[in-house]
Design a protein around this motif. Structure first.
Motif, mmCIF file in Angstrom:
data_model
loop_
_atom_site.group_PDB
_atom_site.id
_atom_site.type_symbol
_atom_site.label_atom_id
_atom_site.label_comp_id
_atom_site.label_asym_id
_atom_site.label_seq_id
_atom_site.Cartn_x
_atom_site.Cartn_y
_atom_site.Cartn_z
ATOM 1 N N PHE A 32 21.507 -67.658 -10.400
ATOM 2 C CA PHE A 32 20.972 -68.018 -11.713
ATOM 3 C C PHE A 32 20.713 -66.720 -12.467
ATOM 4 C CE2 PHE A 32 17.196 -70.282 -14.028
ATOM 5 C CZ PHE A 32 17.878 -70.153 -15.226
ATOM 6 N N TRP A 33 21.640 -66.404 -13.405
ATOM 7 C CA TRP A 33 21.493 -65.209 -14.239
ATOM 8 C C TRP A 33 20.547 -65.567 -15.378
ATOM 9 C CZ3 TRP A 33 23.438 -60.268 -13.631
ATOM 10 C CH2 TRP A 33 23.247 -59.401 -14.708
ATOM 11 N N VAL A 34 19.321 -65.060 -15.291
ATOM 12 C CA VAL A 34 18.278 -65.458 -16.238
ATOM 13 C C VAL A 34 18.498 -64.826 -17.603
ATOM 14 C CG1 VAL A 34 15.791 -65.465 -16.682
ATOM 15 C CG2 VAL A 34 16.660 -65.816 -14.354
ATOM 16 N N GLY A 35 18.905 -63.567 -17.609
ATOM 17 C CA GLY A 35 19.116 -62.883 -18.880
ATOM 18 C C GLY A 35 17.835 -62.287 -19.413
ATOM 19 N N CYS A 36 17.970 -61.306 -20.312
ATOM 20 C CA CYS A 36 16.786 -60.622 -20.858
ATOM 21 C C CYS A 36 15.910 -61.571 -21.655
ATOM 22 C CB CYS A 36 17.226 -59.454 -21.736
ATOM 23 S SG CYS A 36 18.209 -58.209 -20.871
ATOM 24 N N ALA A 37 16.507 -62.342 -22.548
ATOM 25 C CA ALA A 37 15.724 -63.264 -23.355
ATOM 26 C C ALA A 37 15.086 -64.327 -22.473
ATOM 27 C CB ALA A 37 16.599 -63.912 -24.420
ATOM 28 N N GLY A 38 15.867 -64.883 -21.546
ATOM 29 C CA GLY A 38 15.343 -65.935 -20.684
ATOM 30 C C GLY A 38 14.200 -65.484 -19.810
ATOM 31 N N ALA A 39 14.116 -64.182 -19.506
ATOM 32 C CA ALA A 39 13.053 -63.657 -18.661
ATOM 33 C C ALA A 39 11.884 -63.098 -19.457
ATOM 34 C CB ALA A 39 13.614 -62.563 -17.754
ATOM 35 N N LEU A 40 12.140 -62.622 -20.680
ATOM 36 C CA LEU A 40 11.138 -61.829 -21.388
ATOM 37 C C LEU A 40 10.700 -62.401 -22.730
ATOM 38 C CD1 LEU A 40 12.844 -58.367 -20.727
ATOM 39 C CD2 LEU A 40 11.025 -59.432 -19.384
ATOM 40 N N GLU A 41 11.484 -63.268 -23.342
ATOM 41 C CA GLU A 41 11.145 -63.791 -24.680
ATOM 42 C C GLU A 41 10.481 -65.158 -24.512
ATOM 43 O OE1 GLU A 41 10.969 -65.181 -28.544
ATOM 44 O OE2 GLU A 41 12.236 -66.211 -27.075
#
Length: 780
Positions: free
Chosen positions: A509-518
């Motif tokens: 599951f590649w969360v991504g920067c936005a998905g992890a931090l925004e």
């Protein structure tokens, strides 16, 4: 009369053919001034030929405007198949009753000739009327933009026409030529029917002149001699119109509305993908003289190597062919989000500026060093390099301009505001009927501005520093990448901590920067995590080991930062044994799927809407209707109406349109309301091309434009499938609600949130993790 006609036509033919041949040589010479292309434009010739046949005969690229496609098809076919009528006209100069040997009176050929001639007349008439109906009328006159018209254009007026900025005299001339040739063919056939009937040949007028024989009645009273003379005159007129066309386009090498009739075949055949896909998805890698740059051995690169495009001759030969082929139809301009929000970027006018500059500079580029530096010969003879070409060579490609930025009258060729207004949404590429690769050219110019000139919007400084130092656009420490999972009622396994590698799980599951931090995107991440857990799909995340894929850096032109991030990620994915990856960000999806193979990382990448749709179809997730008939925006809701926004990097760039809609359709009680601009014609949210980190100083905000369209559907929610879109549309919705143009209850939701709310009703009706929507969006 006959002798005069013969002499005129033969002289005109000799001049026309000679000038046309010279023009072909000049165009080929100009295109060859470009750099070698690293994309392998001649590989898989059979597939390329099939694509060419499909696009030309099927008019698949033209079909976005169906009636225009039909009209253009018959005009195109007539232009080619009616060539035999031109050959016949030469024979009629000498003998008015001339017909081609063997085939001249074949009934099928005569039927086809007349049907095509009439269809061509109908088609060109429709196109003439359409151009007038859509004409960007203004008091300052017709044709290209002028300073006097600038204020009106910026106010919105003529921008509504896709023909704004096109060269109208050229279009009128081509249309008049086709109309004149068509009328000549019909007139000749009508007179031929009368002469044939008087010749005693015994041929049936109804059989051999099925669609023009009835016109013969208009001239049946004329004498045979008069008719013979008239045939010679009309045949000569047809030849002179044709040769005048050859002369005109030969003297105007940048007359794309005419030259595309020849160049389009080559441009389509050499498009990046032999199978016919548009040149979207992956960006073409940065190359020097036809060789892809190896960033692991960047020190081996010559000091004087040109990175990106800093001058028109730095474009590849395919780029120069693209510019030469532009038909000025304006379909790209019509769909461009920047142009539609009063910004200076028009993909069409950008290409035309580059085309005009390339051909004006070509004599200087083709000259030797001695010819370039010599002002004049010792005897006073002017230099072989025209003064205009010398002046053009002194113009920078990108920089301060004079006049209107979309078609500058002096200074640099391209205004920086034009270059940096692009969202790389791909609408221009998707719409172009001759397969021009606008996005690649824009990014190549950005690469040079960033890597060589260090000239880019100030806001990107922060983005680049954050990506370099913290491997995410917000500059947040990597330890925060797992905060989104802190209070979930189940464990989220982390590669390297909870599982050694990905061998025993279904997906990374590649969360991504936005998905992890925004904050807004975290709601989507949590919803997807719970849905996968509910469906029994095993997965793991990289946690702090995950870095930005590099998409914002690459689209902004910073290939060095992209390569740094991408190479690190490819190594991390290799160590983890990644095979199948699920992502919630359309930009991560595109980069991992299409661009990491350029660095040796090939994976099966699926968007979360694709995977969730599959799980619903397999019965592993079961959405349930709301028992109270609640609205779609409530925490336990699905009943109501939804409009779905297609993310550019999921839709146009990757062709994923149905899975998100299928998911919405699987939600009981939900009505999908499509926006007028959807699927391939979807309007960008304004966040792509690193634009999410740049201010919109010019025109109106793209996200406000798109949000207004979504709100106008009357839907209770705006569904999205990308965190960039979520940020942009949430901000747009907040502005609309503050202005009183949107209902307060409308929210922006990811499709995964909607599905989770419906699935949870089948268990305990608990609220979805992170809430249902973005009722009060925060800055991001």
């Amino acid at each position: 009369m006959q002798v005069i006609a013969i002499v005129l036509c033969l002289v005109a033919t000799a001049v026309g053919v000679a000038l046309f041949a010279r023009a072909v040589v000049q165009i080929v010479g100009t295109v060859r001034l470009g750099r070698p292309d690293a994309a392998g434009r001649t590989q898989q010739p059979a597939a390329r030929t099939l694509t060419l046949v499909r696009e030309v005969l099927g008019h698949t690229r033209m079909a976005r405007l169906p009636w225009v496609a039909v009209a253009h098809w018959v005009v195109m076919v007539g232009f080619g198949l009616l060539f035999l009528t031109l050959v016949t006209a030469y024979g009629q100069l000498f003998d008015p009753t001339f017909a081609l040997p063997l085939i001249g009176h074949l009934a099928p050929l005569e039927w086809a000739t007349e049907a095509i001639a009439w269809a061509m007349l109908a088609g060109i008439t429709y196109l003439i009327v359409l151009r007038q109906v859509r004409h960007p009328r203004r008091s300052a006159g017709h044709g290209e933009a002028t300073a006097a018209a600038g204020a009106a254009v910026r106010a919105g007026g003529e921008r509504g026409s896709r023909f704004f900025g096109s060269s109208f005299w050229q279009a009128y001339y081509v249309e008049a030529t086709i109309l004149g040739i068509g009328l000549c063919i019909v007139a000749l056939r009508a007179m031929e029917s009368v002469l044939d009937g008087r010749s005693g040949s015994g041929r049936s007028i109804a059989l051999h002149y099925p669609l023009t024989g009835w016109l013969g009645g208009a001239v049946d009273g004329a004498s045979t001699a008069s008719l013979a003379t008239a045939v010679v005159v009309v045949a000569a007129l047809k030849i002179l119109i044709s040769m005048a066309w050859f002369v005109t386009i030969a003297l105007n090498l940048t007359m794309g509305v005419a030259w595309h009739r020849f160049l389009a075949f080559v441009n389509i055949w050499t498009k990046r993908h032999p199978d016919g896909r548009t040149s979207l998805g992956a960006l073409a890698p940065i190359a020097v003289d036809g060789e892809v740059v190896d960033f692991e051995n960047i020190e081996d690169l010559d000091e004087d190597a040109v990175l990106g495009v800093g001058a028109v001759e730095d474009f590849t030969w395919k780029g120069l062919l693209d510019f030469s082929t532009c038909t000025e139809c304006g379909r790209c301009q019509d769909q461009c989000p920047a142009w539609n929000t009063d910004k200076p970027l028009s993909p069409k006018l950008l290409v035309l500026s580059l085309r005009d500059h390339a051909y004006a500079k070509a004599p200087w580029l083709a000259a030797s060093e001695e010819e370039r530096t010599a002002e004049a010969e010792p005897d006073g003879t002017p230099s072989s390099v025209p003064a205009a070409a010398r002046a053009e060579a002194e113009r920078p490609l990108v920089g301060a301009t004079e006049g209107e930025p979309w078609r500058p009258s002096g200074g640099a060729v391209i205004d920086p505001d034009v270059l940096w207004s692009c969202t790389t949404c791909g609408a221009c590429v998707e719409q172009c009927p001759v397969d021009i690769e606008h996005v690649d050219h824009v990014v190549d110019m950005r690469r040079n501005q960033v890597l060589i000139e260090s000239a880019f919007p100030a806001e990107l400084n922060g983005l680049f520093k954050n990506l370099e130092n913290q491997a995410n656009p917000w500059g947040v420490n990597a330890r925060a990448r797992l905060d989104w999972a802190k209070d979930l009622p189940f464990d989220v396994p982390v590669v390297g901590t909870d599982v050694e590698d990905l061998a025993g799980v279904d997906y990374l599951f590649w969360v991504g920067c936005a998905g992890a931090l925004e904050d807004r995107a975290k709601k989507t991440t949590r919803a997807v995590a719970e849905l996968l857990h509910t469906a029994g799909v095993s997965y793991a995340v990289l946690g702090g080991g995950e870095s930005c894929t590099g998409d914002p850096a690459r689209r902004a032109g910073n290939e060095f930062v992209f390569q740094m991030l991408a190479q690190a990620n490819v190594e991390t994915l290799a160590e983890a044994g990644a095979r199948s990856i699920v992502v919630t960000c359309a930009h991560c999806f595109n980069t991992l799927k299409n661009e990491y193979p350029q660095l040796g990382g090939s994976y099966e990448v699926v968007h979360h809407t694709q995977l969730l749709n599959r799980l619903v179809r397999e019965g592993r997730l079961t959405p349930v209707a709301a028992p109270d008939g609640g609205t779609v925006t409530g925490a336990a809701a699905t009943a109501g109406s939804v409009t779905y926004h297609d993310p550019c990097y999921l839709g146009r760039h990757n062709g994923v349109y149905s899975p998100p809609r299928d998911l919405i359709g699987a939600l009981p009680g939900v009505e999908l309301r499509e926006m007028p601009r959807s699927r391939e014609r979807s309007f960008c949210c304004g966040g792509g091309g690193a634009r999410m980190w740049m201010e919109e100083r010019l025109g109106t905000r793209i996200n406000d434009n798109r949000t207004a369209e979504a709100v106008a559907t009357g839907a209770d929610a705006i569904a999205i499938g990308c965190p960039f879109c979520r940020v942009m549309l949430s901000d747009g919705l907040t502005s609309a609600q503050a202005a009183g143009t949107a209902r307060e209850e409308v929210q922006v939701l990811d499709v995964a949130q909607m599905l989770l709310a419906a699935v949870r009703r089948g268990t305990d009706d608990a609220p979805a993790p992170g809430g249902a929507g973005d009722a009060a969006p925060q800055g991001g």
